[in-house]
Write a protein that holds these residues in place. Structure first.
Motif, PDB file in Angstrom:
ATOM      1  N   ASN A 340      92.012  38.237  97.319  1.00 11.05           N
ATOM      2  CA  ASN A 340      92.260  38.026  98.804  1.00 11.05           C
ATOM      3  C   ASN A 340      93.811  37.420  98.779  1.00 11.05           C
ATOM      4  N   VAL A 341      94.415  37.514  98.081  1.00  9.18           N
ATOM      5  CA  VAL A 341      95.979  37.011  98.021  1.00  9.18           C
ATOM      6  C   VAL A 341      97.051  38.111  98.155  1.00  9.18           C
ATOM      7  N   ALA A 342      97.576  38.332  99.431  1.00  8.24           N
ATOM      8  CA  ALA A 342      98.361  39.430  99.559  1.00  8.24           C
ATOM      9  C   ALA A 342      99.590  39.392  98.677  1.00  8.24           C
ATOM     10  N   VAL A 343      99.851  40.446  98.050  1.00  9.38           N
ATOM     11  CA  VAL A 343     101.027  40.383  96.959  1.00  9.38           C
ATOM     12  C   VAL A 343     102.096  41.349  97.339  1.00  9.38           C
ATOM     13  N   LYS A 344     103.418  40.894  97.340  1.00 13.30           N
ATOM     14  CA  LYS A 344     104.568  41.859  97.422  1.00 13.30           C
ATOM     15  C   LYS A 344     105.413  41.507  96.468  1.00 13.30           C
ATOM     16  N   THR A 345     106.175  42.674  96.052  1.00 11.22           N
ATOM     17  CA  THR A 345     107.200  42.506  95.150  1.00 11.22           C
ATOM     18  C   THR A 345     108.498  43.110  95.680  1.00 11.22           C
ATOM     19  N   VAL A 346     109.543  42.455  95.093  1.00 10.51           N
ATOM     20  CA  VAL A 346     110.964  42.757  95.854  1.00 10.51           C
ATOM     21  C   VAL A 346     111.883  43.021  94.348  1.00 10.51           C
ATOM     22  N   GLU A 347     112.612  44.150  94.376  1.00 13.24           N
ATOM     23  CA  GLU A 347     113.542  44.309  93.278  1.00 13.24           C
ATOM     24  C   GLU A 347     114.784  44.961  93.948  1.00 13.24           C
ATOM     25  N   GLY A 348     116.039  44.744  92.968  1.00 17.52           N
ATOM     26  CA  GLY A 348     117.230  45.409  93.486  1.00 17.52           C
ATOM     27  C   GLY A 348     117.565  46.687  92.832  1.00 17.52           C
ATOM     28  N   ALA A 349     117.959  47.741  93.507  1.00 18.13           N
ATOM     29  CA  ALA A 349     118.051  49.031  92.614  1.00 18.13           C
ATOM     30  C   ALA A 349     118.864  48.921  91.510  1.00 18.13           C
ATOM     31  N   ASN A 350     120.008  47.734  91.696  1.00 17.10           N
ATOM     32  CA  ASN A 350     121.124  47.720  90.560  1.00 17.10           C
ATOM     33  C   ASN A 350     120.952  46.627  89.661  1.00 17.10           C
ATOM     34  N   ASP A 351     119.767  45.976  89.595  1.00 11.16           N
ATOM     35  CA  ASP A 351     119.500  44.843  88.781  1.00 11.16           C
ATOM     36  C   ASP A 351     119.438  45.133  87.265  1.00 11.16           C
ATOM     37  N   ASP A 352     120.514  44.532  86.629  1.00  7.17           N
ATOM     38  CA  ASP A 352     120.588  44.588  85.278  1.00  7.17           C
ATOM     39  C   ASP A 352     119.718  43.745  84.609  1.00  7.17           C
ATOM     40  N   ILE A 353     119.224  42.607  85.013  1.00 13.04           N
ATOM     41  CA  ILE A 353     118.451  41.651  84.322  1.00 13.04           C
ATOM     42  C   ILE A 353     117.006  41.838  84.380  1.00 13.04           C
ATOM     43  N   SER A 354     116.446  42.248  85.545  1.00 10.88           N
ATOM     44  CA  SER A 354     115.066  42.436  85.677  1.00 10.88           C
ATOM     45  C   SER A 354     115.148  43.719  86.438  1.00 10.88           C
ATOM     46  N   ALA A 355     115.106  44.831  85.854  1.00 13.13           N
ATOM     47  CA  ALA A 355     115.398  45.983  86.581  1.00 13.13           C
ATOM     48  C   ALA A 355     114.178  46.577  87.362  1.00 13.13           C
ATOM     49  N   GLY A 368      91.881  44.034  91.711  1.00 16.43           N
ATOM     50  CA  GLY A 368      90.594  43.745  92.610  1.00 16.43           C
ATOM     51  C   GLY A 368      91.197  43.323  93.951  1.00 16.43           C
ATOM     52  N   LEU A 369      92.533  43.777  94.140  1.00 12.55           N
ATOM     53  CA  LEU A 369      93.086  43.833  95.537  1.00 12.55           C
ATOM     54  C   LEU A 369      93.143  44.959  96.387  1.00 12.55           C
ATOM     55  N   PRO A 370      92.718  45.181  97.539  1.00 12.49           N
ATOM     56  CA  PRO A 370      92.875  46.637  98.279  1.00 12.49           C
ATOM     57  C   PRO A 370      94.406  46.814  98.385  1.00 12.49           C
ATOM     58  N   ASP A 371      94.574  48.056  98.460  1.00  9.38           N
ATOM     59  CA  ASP A 371      96.205  48.571  98.666  1.00  9.38           C
ATOM     60  C   ASP A 371      96.791  48.001 100.044  1.00  9.38           C
ATOM     61  N   ASN A 408      99.910  37.959 107.011  1.00  8.21           N
ATOM     62  CA  ASN A 408      99.096  37.541 106.167  1.00  8.21           C
ATOM     63  C   ASN A 408      98.927  36.241 106.420  1.00  8.21           C
ATOM     64  N   SER A 409      98.795  35.915 107.527  1.00  4.07           N
ATOM     65  CA  SER A 409      98.891  34.165 107.806  1.00  4.07           C
ATOM     66  C   SER A 409      97.538  33.718 108.019  1.00  4.07           C
ATOM     67  N   THR A 410      96.503  34.767 107.789  1.00 10.73           N
ATOM     68  CA  THR A 410      94.852  34.161 107.664  1.00 10.73           C
ATOM     69  C   THR A 410      94.477  34.842 106.512  1.00 10.73           C
ATOM     70  N   LYS A 411      93.622  34.285 106.011  1.00 13.83           N
ATOM     71  CA  LYS A 411      92.726  34.918 104.725  1.00 13.83           C
ATOM     72  C   LYS A 411      91.541  35.264 105.140  1.00 13.83           C
ATOM     73  N   PRO A 412      91.428  36.875 104.632  1.00 15.76           N
ATOM     74  CA  PRO A 412      90.298  37.718 105.021  1.00 15.76           C
ATOM     75  C   PRO A 412      89.051  36.989 104.103  1.00 15.76           C
ATOM     76  N   ALA A 413      87.866  37.348 104.251  1.00 12.32           N
ATOM     77  CA  ALA A 413      86.591  36.871 103.485  1.00 12.32           C
ATOM     78  C   ALA A 413      86.696  37.309 102.083  1.00 12.32           C
ATOM     79  N   ARG A 414      86.237  36.460 101.149  1.00 16.02           N
ATOM     80  CA  ARG A 414      86.567  36.957  99.779  1.00 16.02           C
ATOM     81  C   ARG A 414      86.111  38.032  99.328  1.00 16.02           C
ATOM     82  N   LYS A 415      86.825  38.897  98.394  1.00 16.63           N
ATOM     83  CA  LYS A 415      86.258  40.162  98.050  1.00 16.63           C
ATOM     84  C   LYS A 415      86.310  41.311  98.914  1.00 16.63           C
ATOM     85  N   SER A 416      86.510  41.083 100.317  1.00 16.42           N
ATOM     86  CA  SER A 416      86.690  42.225 101.370  1.00 16.42           C
ATOM     87  C   SER A 416      87.413  42.885 100.959  1.00 16.42           C
TER      88      SER A 416
END
Length: 430
Positions: A340-355, A368-371, A408-416
């Motif tokens: 129940n923790v929303a997760v977002k990833t950010v990447e750079g198309a030209n990142d040569d360090i962490s591609a 365990g996290l819904p899409d 995602n300013s509020t947390k849903p019920a656990r495992k919802s």
């Protein structure tokens, strides 16, 4: 004592070059020299000024330089930087803005421990400050930490993050930039099992090596080529007698800097040659583009040997986080326990360090996290630094991160499994 002599030799060389620069500037700027109209003296004075500043900055922790912030009320408010949690290897600091309303978003910005101070994120902090109650991890230079304080490796780093998250409480949004991304993900999973009520509302991972093998780069190739014995033999030294951490095994900042510069030696040589020419013409300034960049770039910090070596071995070589095999304090951290923790990833198309591909791997680990609580973004044309600083961050990425936190300013019920919008860049649709 084997490596203490080489540590002191590096410091003595740095100090000698700073002295040479100061001496050259002083000699060539002497009024009597003006009686000999030779441009060599003008060049020598300019060379000395640039050289002294360059070598002086290598041992100076930069100031945050954020004194005021313009808030929604249109007024400039003073910024008071306070230490809220103090630990031997790093503090949790709070950018308090007196006189303004409390902002709805409490944000923990996890700064990298990769050779530079947390001030590397100065522009990131300045851009988030108007809209957030902002807390930042401020890691200490290992040379200043007495050996009696013990070790500090990737597990200790993770436990520090757990402590900071617990201190801030569950109404926190966490942003991790670069190196700490896999360890911040692990700290969140650790809380999911050990202290679920302390989990943050959201987790944004920016350009971090969750799975370094997903898209190989020069950094990952280097980690594969060298053995741990070679790294320990060539990179690790003992802090010399000048600093409180005398005797502590470290990966010295000056040694890190030499490798940074060698990767783009021609570009750096051109930059310093150009700055000397600008000094000669009277066009250089205290806060010009060159000095703003290099004052930060040259300010390096020692890392504890155990942190550097365990990062290379466990994160890059063994891929423990990528394989969901990471262990903290004897406890296997299961990233699938994040529900129940929303997760977002950010990447750079030209990142040569962490591609691209390395960071988004975190979403596959969150089984365990819904899409609906997963999101990703790849910034076109952006390199590594562009995804957390500069125009790409300010104009495109920062608004998406703020939107993600708002959604995602509020947390849903656990495992919802109930669907809710994370943001418009939902990972399942990308």
């Amino acid at each position: 004592m084997r490596y203490m002599m080489t540590y002191d030799l590096m410091e003595a060389t740095r100090n000698a070059n700073q002295w040479l620069g100061a001496t050259a500037q002083s000699f060539a700027s002497y009024p009597g020299v003006s009686m000999m109209p030779n441009p060599m003296f003008n060049w020598l004075a300019s060379w000395g000024k640039v050289t002294e500043r360059t070598f002086q900055r290598m041992v100076v922790k930069p100031d945050w330089g954020i004194r005021t912030v313009t808030c929604a009320d249109g007024r400039d408010h003073l910024v008071d930087i306070q230490t809220v949690v103090e630990e031997p290897f790093g503090n949790l600091i709070y950018f308090k803005v007196p006189g303004r309303d409390i902002q709805p978003r409490k944000v923990l910005l996890v700064a990298p421990m990769s050779g530079h101070y947390a001030t590397l994120l100065r522009s990131t902090v300045a851009s988030l400050l108007p809209d957030c109650e902002l807390y930042v991890t401020d890691w200490h230079n290992a040379r200043d930490i007495p050996a009696s304080k013990g070790k500090f490796d990737v597990e200790d780093y993770t436990l520090y993050l757990v402590e900071f998250m617990r201190h801030l409480g569950p109404d926190t949004h966490v942003i991790a930039v670069c190196q700490p991304a896999p360890l911040t993900l692990a700290a969140t999973a650790y809380l999911a099992e050990q202290d679920p009520d302390a989990q943050p509302l959201s987790l944004t991972l920016i350009g971090g090596p969750i799975d370094p093998d997903a898209t190989p780069t020069e950094v990952t190739d280097f980690g594969r080529r060298v053995t741990m014995g070679q790294l320990e033999e060539t990179a690790i030294q003992r802090v010399g007698f000048k600093y409180p951490g005398v005797g502590r095994m470290v990966y010295p900042g000056l040694l890190q800097l030499s490798s940074f510069i060698s990767m783009n030696s021609e570009r750096h040589a051109d930059a310093f040659s150009g700055q000397i020419q600008r000094e000669m013409r009277g066009e250089a300034g205290e806060h010009d583009a060159h000095n703003r960049f290099y004052d930060e770039y040259l300010a390096v910090m020692d890392m504890t040997a155990e942190f550097y070596l365990s990062t290379v071995e466990r994160i890059f070589k063994n891929g423990e986080v990528a394989k969901n095999e990471f262990v903290v304090d004897g406890h296997h951290v299961d990233i699938g326990k994040i529900t129940n923790v929303a997760v977002k990833t950010v990447e750079g198309a030209n990142d040569d360090i962490s591609a691209p591909g390395q960071c988004i791997a975190a979403l596959d680990l969150c089984t365990g996290l819904p899409d609906s609580m997963k999101a990703s973004h790849v910034e076109p044309g952006a390199g590594h630094y562009g995804i957390f600083a500069g125009r790409a961050w300010r104009d495109n990425i920062r608004p998406l991160v703020i939107e993600f936190m708002n959604a995602n300013s509020t947390k849903p019920a656990r495992k919802s499994k109930a669907a809710r919008p994370a943001n418009r860049n939902v990972a399942a649709a990308s």
